[in-house]
Design a protein around this motif. Structure first.
Motif, PDB file in Angstrom:
ATOM      1  N   PHE A 196       0.906  -1.159  -0.258  1.00 19.30           N
ATOM      2  CA  PHE A 196       0.142  -0.096  -0.108  1.00 19.30           C
ATOM      3  C   PHE A 196       0.707   1.425  -0.096  1.00 19.30           C
ATOM      4  N   ASN A 199       2.528   1.709  -3.465  1.00 13.67           N
ATOM      5  CA  ASN A 199       1.577   1.876  -4.784  1.00 13.67           C
ATOM      6  C   ASN A 199       0.564   3.024  -4.454  1.00 13.67           C
ATOM      7  N   ARG A 200       0.257   3.405  -3.070  1.00 11.40           N
ATOM      8  CA  ARG A 200      -0.862   4.089  -3.037  1.00 11.40           C
ATOM      9  C   ARG A 200      -0.593   5.529  -2.174  1.00 11.40           C
ATOM     10  N   THR A 201       0.558   5.619  -2.081  1.00  6.94           N
ATOM     11  CA  THR A 201       0.933   6.939  -1.148  1.00  6.94           C
ATOM     12  C   THR A 201       2.021   7.871  -1.826  1.00  6.94           C
ATOM     13  N   ALA A 202       1.975   9.093  -1.475  1.00  4.94           N
ATOM     14  CA  ALA A 202       2.921   9.882  -1.952  1.00  4.94           C
ATOM     15  C   ALA A 202       4.370   9.578  -1.690  1.00  4.94           C
ATOM     16  N   PHE A 203       4.722   8.864  -0.362  1.00  5.40           N
ATOM     17  CA  PHE A 203       5.818   8.540  -0.239  1.00  5.40           C
ATOM     18  C   PHE A 203       6.373   7.491  -1.206  1.00  5.40           C
ATOM     19  N   ARG A 205       5.495   6.761  -4.122  1.00  7.67           N
ATOM     20  CA  ARG A 205       5.604   7.407  -5.396  1.00  7.67           C
ATOM     21  C   ARG A 205       6.867   7.956  -5.525  1.00  7.67           C
ATOM     22  N   ILE A 208      10.076   5.578  -5.852  1.00  7.38           N
ATOM     23  CA  ILE A 208      10.084   5.350  -7.425  1.00  7.38           C
ATOM     24  C   ILE A 208      11.081   6.410  -8.242  1.00  7.38           C
TER      25      ILE A 208
END
Lengths: 333, 497
Positions: A196, A199-203, A205, A208
């Protein structure tokens, strides 16, 4: 043919898992399908698994953490010392166990933070910083344990290691309820959490972005240093958790032997799972499958009664194949 | 003697999303300078990548002197006499000129390097090109133009018969560009075929014997010298006649500067730079490459530490710690290095646009629907042509990549937007759209700083221009006096005595 190649790059690790499983099934028949054996597939290497989840994030930022194996010994040692200290009084064993867990977690978190801080703000290569950690943390553990094992004096500590949630309707070969161990549960929960996060948080992203192009991320107003500090701190914390469950299971910690080569197993699982060592791309589920695959390889070798000394060769080959497949994926871009 | 030619017949290249080349047939002859022009995404890069062996075409053939060949990689192409000088020059800074030229092809005697022989040959090559540096110079000490010459010399040392040059003048000053043209002239007389890719049409018209125009992956026409002028060429490229390139300049309102720079100095790069900018104003920064323009701009978003001076944003003195800090105060910087610093090429359009502002969409989980909607909005507003928003930005053309970078910063709603070479490597059509966009942003009250090497851009777009030389702001040219000559005098240090 090309499609097959792409499919293998993406899901090769699952194909390998299914294939190995099939091989075992053919050789050992339904005996291999016993719930106990299946459970062990997940739980046996869950300690390295917990660490490998953190390692996945570290590697995705383009870094590496070599210190986790030694850190297991250090966290475990501190944990058991706290346990024995507080638990000397019979009445406070529960408190002692809780404090031991906290101590282990705290040591791991602090050590991870130090790694991350030195890497991000001291601008030293992750390889060097964590190599230093690999040497230093083990040494500190040896100092605490006087070079040997630290045994727990709290009997009920073991219950953490062997405890868990009984799986309804399933029994072991001797008829006891089948227990899904705490450390295996933690492994899967942490994997979900990390997935989670990624794939789902700003952290996630930002992780990556830092791995794919750190400078561009910095120019795009991403706090790249904080991202790095966080991934190493998280890995340290997870290492603390792994050390706690491992020492509970063994009811002791061997300061010279605990966690030995865990860093290599964790990195292997991450790479086999399809996370790029160059950073910028990766997946948590791949690492989970990678961990199970490593366990399955060991099991397969037992099935075929291969001398365990050969294990390293097989693991090495699997890692190389995984990386070669990945490179194929890049070349096709 | 049969003249050497490099030709293609019916080359097509199908990418997952687009047909990048559609039966392209061209031929390049020895002793000619052949320009290839087209908008971004017209297929120039793909064509060159195929001809230099980097990519394999989906269909079609390549001929060398009439013989069909299959190129297996860059080395194979070089072996057959085709060399490409990339925009990102493939030279190793840490090595000397001679070492670079013979890198990978070292002359040895029983395994020992014959450095004397290599230096001799290097000297011969350098004098052939009219270079003014020696074979022992370390490449890092050379200017971009010098490095380019090293790359050309390397190609010649490999007996290149076709030299493909991708935007060679994009990073050169006018003087350096002229020097390069005389090198090209020399090579031409020696029978080398030069394939010259550029967005600067005046330059292409000046030096090319033939010009091939590509549009949407097809050859529109191949023109002989003198067959078309600049605006006709531009029309062929975009497929419609072009009106005025620059939008009318708006009036600047407001009197309180949004950004004040006072005596800013940066180590080795900038000294005593002072200027201010009003809301709605477009200020150009001109100067040669290396004059400290980029460094000054980077310092305004905290990318470089100030060794002296202050920066005031809306009257408040700020110590900026980095782009994030600057962004919070409303100052954003669009880098000149789009591929290296502007975009994370492996990430897709949506992820790139929201990178600085992601927290707006996360609470704590990213609302991917809202994120996508916002980005779709930008795609529409800026007319960004992305086949698939989920595809890595790597695959976008230069102009569209630039628009993605812009969308990223516009989403921040900055007060001051610093644009460093916003139209470099961008085709004519997209350039015009960018100019219009910048003018509109200024009309709406944003302060824009435009750094550019293209003087017409500064003159056509900006309210006034600052000129930098050797790390100092050496002058300011106000609107009524904006001419190329006025700027160049200041930039080159020629005093109007």
């Amino acid at each position: 043919m090309k499609r097959l190649g792409v499919f293998l790059q993406e899901y090769g690790v699952i194909v390998a898992l299914v294939a190995l499983f099939g091989v075992n099934l053919l050789e050992r028949g339904t005996e291999f399908l016993q719930p106990e054996i299946l459970r062990n597939m997940v739980s046996q290497n869950a300690y390295t698994g917990i660490i490998a989840i953190g390692m996945t994030l570290v590697i995705m930022t383009g870094g590496i953490d070599l210190s986790v194996g030694s850190l297991v010994a250090l966290c475990g040692a501190v944990g058991i010392i706290v346990l024995n200290g507080v638990g000397a009084n019979e009445a406070s064993t529960t408190l002692a166990i809780a404090l031991a867990g906290c101590a282990s977690l705290a040591v791991g978190t602090v050590a991870g933070f130090l790694n991350g801080f030195t890497i991000a703000y001291g601008r030293v290569a992750p390889f060097i910083v964590t190599l230093a950690g690999l040497a230093a943390f083990r040494s500190l553990a040896l100092v605490l344990g006087n070079g040997g094992e630290i045994r727990s004096t709290v009997e009920s500590y073991k219950e953490i290691g062997f405890g868990g949630i009984p799986i309804p309707g399933l029994q072991t070969a001797v008829g006891d309820p089948l227990i899904f161990y705490w450390h295996a549960i933690l492994f899967l929960l942490i994997a979900c959490f990390a997935s989670f996060l990624l794939n789902r948080t700003a952290f996630g992203r930002h992780v990556i972005a830092v791995g794919a192009n750190e400078r561009a991320a910095h120019y795009s107003a991403v706090n790249t240093r904080r991202v790095k500090v966080f991934v190493y701190t998280l890995t340290g914390a997870l290492t603390g958790i792994a050390a706690f469950t491992l020492s509970a299971k063994q009811n002791s910690i061997g300061t010279g032997s605990a966690g030995l080569y865990y860093e290599l197993d964790a990195i292997a699982a991450v790479v086999i799972g399809g996370t790029s060592l160059r950073g910028g791309r990766g997946r948590i589920w791949g690492t989970v499958v990678g961990v199970v695959l490593l366990t399955l390889i060991t099991a397969t070798m037992t099935t075929y009664r291969v001398n365990t000394n050969w294990q390293g060769v097989v693991r090495g080959a699997v890692i190389l194949i995984a990386v070669l497949l990945q490179r194929g994926a890049r070349a096709n871009d | 003697m049969s003249a050497f030619t490099l030709a293609s017949r019916d080359l097509s290249m199908q990418f997952p999303a687009v047909l990048a080349l559609d039966s392209v047939s061209v031929s390049f002859k020895s002793g000619e300078v052949h320009g290839v022009v087209g908008e971004n995404g017209a297929g120039k890069s793909t064509l060159m990548r195929i001809l230099s062996g980097i990519q394999t075409p989906t269909s079609g053939e390549v001929f060398i002197s009439g013989q069909p060949v299959r190129l297996h990689g860059v080395r194979d192409a070089i072996g057959r006499g085709i060399a490409m000088i990339h925009q990102e020059l493939d030279v190793v800074d840490e090595l000397t000129v001679a070492e670079n030229i013979f890198l990978g092809e070292e002359i040895t005697k029983r395994g020992i390097l014959c450095s004397t022989k290599m230096k001799e040959e290097t000297r011969a090559l350098l004098s052939q090109l009219g270079a003014k540096f020696s074979a022992d110079t370390r490449v890092e000490s050379l200017s971009v133009a010098g490095k380019q010459l090293v790359a050309v010399a390397k190609a010649l040392s490999l007996n290149a018969k076709v030299l493909i040059m991708d935007e060679p003048t994009a990073v050169l000053s006018e003087h350096e560009a002229d020097a390069l043209f005389s090198v090209i002239e020399k090579l031409k007389s020696q029978g080398v075929a030069i394939v010259y890719i550029s967005h600067r049409l005046s330059e292409v018209l000046q030096i090319c014997d033939r010009i091939t125009v590509l549009r949407d992956g097809r050859v529109v026409r191949t023109l002989e010298r003198g067959e078309a002028d600049e605006s006709e060429l531009a029309s062929l490229m975009v497929g419609r006649p072009l009106q005025d390139v620059f939008p009318p300049k708006s009036h600047v309102h407001g009197d309180a500067p949004v950004l004040q720079v006072r005596d800013v100095s940066l180590r080795d790069k900038v000294e005593w730079a002072s200027f201010e900018i009003l809301p709605g104003e477009i200020v150009g920064i001109a100067g040669l490459v290396g004059s400290g323009r980029t460094e000054l701009c980077e310092s305004l978003v905290g990318l470089r530490p100030l060794v002296g001076g202050e920066v005031y944003i809306q009257g408040e003195c700020c110590k900026l710690r980095g782009p994030k800090d600057a962004m919070k105060r409303g100052v954003c910087y669009l880098s000149e290095d789009r591929k290296g610093l502007g975009l994370v090429l492996d990430m897709n359009t949506v992820e790139n646009v929201t990178l600085p502002t992601l927290r707006k969409f996360a609470s704590p989980f990213i609302d991917k629907k809202r994120e996508k909607a916002v980005v779709s909005n930008w795609i529409e507003t800026l007319d960004i042509r992305v086949g698939d928003v989920q595809a890595p930005t790597l695959y976008l053309s230069g102009g569209n990549q630039q628009k993605v970078c812009l969308a990223k910063w516009l989403e921040v709603e900055p007060r001051v937007l610093i644009l460093d070479e916003p139209t470099r490597g961008v085709d004519v059509g997209a350039k015009r759209e960018l100019y219009e966009l910048i003018a509109r942003l200024a009309r709406e009250g944003m302060a824009c700083i435009v750094v550019s090497s293209e003087l017409p851009e500064i003159i056509g777009l900006c309210h006034r221009a600052l000129v930098m030389r050797n790390g100092r702001i050496v002058g300011e040219v106000p609107e009524p006096l904006l001419t190329e000559e006025a700027i160049m005098r200041l930039a080159a240090g020629v005093d109007a005595a």
